[in-house]
Design an enzyme around this catalytic site. Structure first.
Site, short mmCIF file in Angstrom:
data_model
loop_
_atom_site.label_atom_id
_atom_site.label_comp_id
_atom_site.label_asym_id
_atom_site.label_seq_id
_atom_site.Cartn_x
_atom_site.Cartn_y
_atom_site.Cartn_z
N SER A 93 51.62 35.22 39.43
CA SER A 93 50.80 35.47 38.48
C SER A 93 51.20 34.51 37.29
O SER A 93 51.05 33.20 37.71
CB SER A 93 51.21 36.85 37.97
OG SER A 93 50.09 37.37 36.97
N ASP A 106 42.75 40.69 44.72
CA ASP A 106 43.39 40.18 43.39
C ASP A 106 42.60 39.62 42.62
O ASP A 106 41.19 39.43 42.90
CB ASP A 106 44.61 39.14 44.03
CG ASP A 106 45.60 38.70 42.58
OD1 ASP A 106 45.38 39.18 41.68
OD2 ASP A 106 46.69 38.23 43.18
N HIS A 150 47.23 42.65 43.33
CA HIS A 150 47.93 41.68 42.42
C HIS A 150 49.31 41.57 42.92
O HIS A 150 50.01 42.52 42.63
CB HIS A 150 47.66 41.74 41.08
CG HIS A 150 48.14 40.67 40.12
ND1 HIS A 150 47.85 39.32 40.36
CD2 HIS A 150 49.02 40.50 39.25
CE1 HIS A 150 48.26 38.35 39.64
NE2 HIS A 150 49.00 39.01 38.57
#
Length: 564
Positions: free
Chosen positions: A103, A241, A276
């Site tokens: 991320s 994601d 994610h």
């Protein structure tokens, strides 16, 4: 740092190790304290250190115990470069450094990679959608600068992020309840959303009050098509994601713009079916959102250790035979390997939209097949009211669709009159869709600007309509982010909507469906249809939007169909 600011940094080293060590750097905006937890609560630092690496965990400038002032992404590349220099100069260091993180921790790696530090030998970049800048002269096919997709603001993902993690006063507010965040999402003007929940000072106002093509974004060093890198990189991303297509494009640029053969030939990617940052923690049976997906587990930690052993310890045999692309075919529920993306044998097929003018709801007459439209096809119109937007499932409580909750059943949503549904006949033979998906639509509107959302779904025999990929375009950006153009009433325009990338098997007995609407809230901010700035407005206009499908205006979805 070069300006004298000190950044809070922890170093992990294996006890009793007699020689110098290669290092793995993790730069985080979420604090370094969680990395001090023992296994299994925190496997990252301890796992890597136990295998003969020094692990360096650093808090970004202006956050937690680090000095300086926080400005989102503004210092990340230079501070990353200076930290690489610091590590390489330590008496315990071999001068070789790899980087790691998911991320925001992945985006920082992409930014510093373009500075080509000689000590930066490899990277593992996970879930870093939005680290690449869109070409301002192309249509909205990239998650531009991380905040917008197709020109629309990714509201439900970024409001909680700015609230909880981007405070300039170092405060770390507790997350709001789902109800509180949902009230915030509905706040107008958009620029005041953070103020409405009492957030600390952030950069929210600077980021949302600019056109996506504003040169102001150049200061952050997002990856561009003409960037230069020299860094073997393993990308990790997921079908549910945000940004599988972003990761694939980043991999392509890293390879094409590499300064050395080692970098050019070693850009690898893993594409799992997780949400994610979830690839390494997939379980058996694998259930993502409301989809059962077999057993998608990978021994990620061994793959990661092999990667670092190769590039930081000269153990090149560790990655012999590693494919350039490893991807999971949902529906077939199996891992595949390929040397390129899309894989060899994939062919773009046009599936055309048809109806008698009543494609509204999943009970309407909209169909989808490979035959071009005829003069018997009639355009479909729906009313888009920003005061009653189409909901995006899984986005309540500050979770962007795909980042936490995964795929959902859209049957109930498809009973709305402002959702057009185009559905294939029952499939006699299965269809594998593997690659980039795009909707090409011919549209008009009663207002100067509006949004169009396209969503591809897998319709099960019991009627469940599970989302596979989706996308959005703010129509003013149909010719480029730097050329906002308003629509003339009832004038027909071609728009291209990129629906990200996927690999999905639609089995016999299932149907393929394309949904079209003009909102997906609160995942995306609502287009208020006025043609104004949108971010500073409080009043909206109701739009009458039309999708055409005829020999002159052959709306379709481009599906990358894999050969048998």
């Amino acid at each position: 740092m070069r300006d004298g600011v000190e950044l809070a940094t922890d170093v992990y080293r294996p006890l009793g190790h007699p020689s110098k060590l290669p290092a793995i750097l993790i730069r985080t905006k979420y604090g370094k304290s969680p990395y001090r937890l023992p296994e299994p609560d925190n496997p990252v630092a301890m796992t890597f250190a136990a295998q003969g690496f020094a692990v360096v965990v650093q808090e970004l400038r202006g956050l937690f115990d680090s000095g300086g002032h926080f400005a989102l992404l503004e210092h990340d590349a230079k501070d990353g470069y200076d930290t690489l220099s610091w590590i390489a100069s330590r008496p315990w260091s071999t001068g070789r450094v790899g980087t790691y993180g998911c991320s925001a921790l992945g985006i920082t790696q992409v930014l510093v990679a373009q500075l080509c530090h000689p000590a930066h030998r490899c990277a593992i970049v996970e879930g870093a959608g939005g680290s690449m800048s869109g070409d301002r002269h192309r249509l909205g096919d990239l998650r531009l600068c991380g905040l917008r997709l197709g020109g629309a603001l990714e509201l439900s993902m970024w409001v909680p992020h700015f609230h909880q993690s981007h405070g300039k006063d170092r405060s770390r507010p507790q997350p709001k309840t789902d109800e509180e965040y949902n009230r915030a999402f509905a706040t107008l003007p958009v620029v005041d959303i953070l103020k409405s929940i009492g957030a600390p000072p952030t950069d929210w106002e600077y980021w949302v009050s600019r056109d996506p093509g504003d040169p102001w974004f150049d200061r952050f060093g997002f990856l561009r098509e003409d960037s230069t890198v020299d860094l073997p990189t393993l990308f990790v991303n997921s079908w549910y994601d945000v940004g599988a297509a972003d990761a694939l494009r980043t991999q392509r640029v890293f390879s094409a713009r590499s300064a050395s053969p080692a970098s050019r030939d070693h850009q690898h990617i893993i594409l799992s079916p997780s949400t994610h940052c979830g690839t390494a923690t997939l379980k058996a049976p694998t259930v993502v959102g409301e989809r059962e997906l077999g057993d998608a587990r990978l021994d990620c930690w061994q793959i990661y250790l092999d990667w670092y052993d190769c590039w930081l310890k000269d153990k090149t045999d560790r990655i012999e035979g590693m494919p350039r692309v490893q991807y999971y075919v949902m529906g077939r529920n199996e891992w595949r390997a390929a040397s390129e993306w899309p894989p060899a044998g994939v062919e773009q097929k046009r599936w055309f939209l048809h109806s008698g003018g009543n494609a509204n709801t999943c009970l309407g007459d909209g169909t989808l097949d490979v035959d071009p439209p005829t003069d018997d096809d009639t355009a479909d119109t729906f009313v888009y009211d920003p005061g009653n937007p189409v909901p995006s499932l899984g986005a309540d409580g500050g979770n962007a669709v795909g980042t936490t909750l995964g795929p959902r059943d859209y049957q109930k949503v498809e009973l709305r009159q402002d959702v057009l549904c185009f559905t294939s006949e029952l499939l006699e033979e299965g269809v594998e869709v593997t690659g980039f998906v795009k909707a090409v639509l011919f549209v008009s509107s009663s207002v100067p600007d509006t949004d169009f959302v396209a969503r591809l779904l897998d319709v099960h025999p019991d009627g469940r309509a599970i989302d596979v990929v989706d996308g959005i375009l703010r129509v003013r950006y149909r010719e480029g982010f730097d050329r906002p153009l308003m629509m003339e009433p009832r004038q027909v325009y071609q728009i291209d909507i990129d629906l990200d990338a996927t690999s999905n098997w639609f089995p016999p007995g299932h149907r393929i469906r394309l949904e079209i609407s003009s909102s997906s809230f609160p995942r995306f901010d609502r287009n208020l249809n006025t043609g104004g700035n949108n971010w500073d407005e409080t009043k909206w206009v109701v739009a009458h939007n039309t999708v055409y499908h005829s020999p002159e205006f052959p709306s379709c979805v481009l599906l990358p169909v894999a050969g048998k």
